[in-house]
Enzyme design. Sequence first.
Site, short mmCIF file in Angstrom:
data_model
loop_
_atom_site.label_atom_id
_atom_site.label_comp_id
_atom_site.label_asym_id
_atom_site.label_seq_id
_atom_site.Cartn_x
_atom_site.Cartn_y
_atom_site.Cartn_z
CB CYS A 77 70.44 9.41 9.50
SG CYS A 77 70.43 11.25 9.95
CB THR A 86 68.57 14.34 3.20
OG1 THR A 86 69.20 13.86 3.76
CG2 THR A 86 67.16 14.42 3.80
CG ASN A 128 66.97 7.14 9.04
OD1 ASN A 128 67.67 6.99 8.71
ND2 ASN A 128 67.22 7.71 10.03
N GLY A 179 60.43 11.46 -1.15
CA GLY A 179 61.50 12.59 -2.06
C GLY A 179 60.74 14.00 -3.08
#
Length: 303
Positions: free
Chosen positions: A130, A193, A127, A243
């Site tokens: 973030c 996001t 990841n 998404g």
Amino acid sequence: MDRLAINIGKLELKNPVMTASGTFGYGKEYSDFIDLSRIGGIFVKGTTIRERQGNDYPRMAETPYGMLNAVGLQNKGVDYFVSNIYPEIKDIDTNIIVNVSGSTIEDYVECTEKLVGLDKIPAIELNISCPNVKEGGMAFGVCPDMAGEVTEAVRKVWDKTLIVKLSPNVTDITEIAKAVEGVGADAVSLINTLLGMAVDINSKRPVLSTVTGGLSGPCVKPVALRMVWQTYNAVKIPVIGMGGISCWQDAIEFILAGSSAIQIGTHNFVDPSISVKVVDGIAEYLDKHNISSIKELVGALKM
Ligand SMILES: Cc1cc2nc3c(=O)[nH]c(=O)nc-3n(C[C@H](O)[C@H](O)[C@H](O)COP(=O)(O)O)c2cc1C
């Protein structure tokens, strides 16, 4: 059900439907709602080298057609995962993929090293995207050089499938995808996001303690789909799309745009059994359109 099977690197998926990190706990929390063996994989919550308390509350806000979160990678750390959580989930009959998060290259590498000996973890998802941690996190995902450096360092210690999760908070996501492909990523997953914000007009304050947070849910779907399509056309490694997926039709859109597999995130909060419904919907679509393998659909968008 073989016609739903697809590989991502060495990772063998019985079908292309998986659940997204941070929205499905460690999988076991959902075992009362669905037969976990029916989905292709579970991406567990972001795991870091040390325990993280996450951000102060409020760290969630509802938005039209989506939500903002600023959880901040709350988790008990990788050692706790290895000794306490892994034994409880290792026998779930699906792929368990750990989402590795960090603030420095050393954090990512050390965290990954602790997972190397776990037989039932066939892949990790790095990841680098973030938006909710003060240092590192998304910083790696918005700069091709840094994305390449962290991926290269982790690649040296991880032989199994390495998926790198990309941030949409960039001008050109294909630059980052190409950088991580160049140093050995087996696949990219996207999108994390989108950076967003909400304001409480009565208190005149930001709704989230962190002011900004990550937007997810159906409202981000068109952006995610566009980025999947761009990335599919820019790299040779598989793309895992996510998404705003909230029904099987959405999943088919992502597959046509170039996703070899998909992840469902926010919609698990709305319908905990959505992932299995999406598996069934994709199977029916293949039947109806006389398609013998899901592989034929990947990137089959007509232009
Ligand atoms: C509450 C929440 C927590 C999340 N935690 C993580 C995380 O720990 N690691 C990560 O890579 N993505 C995390 N995400 C991002 C999701 O995995 C996913 O990329 C994003 O929400 C877009 O998909 P969706 O619209 O289907 O939710 C989180 C999302 C939400 C809503």
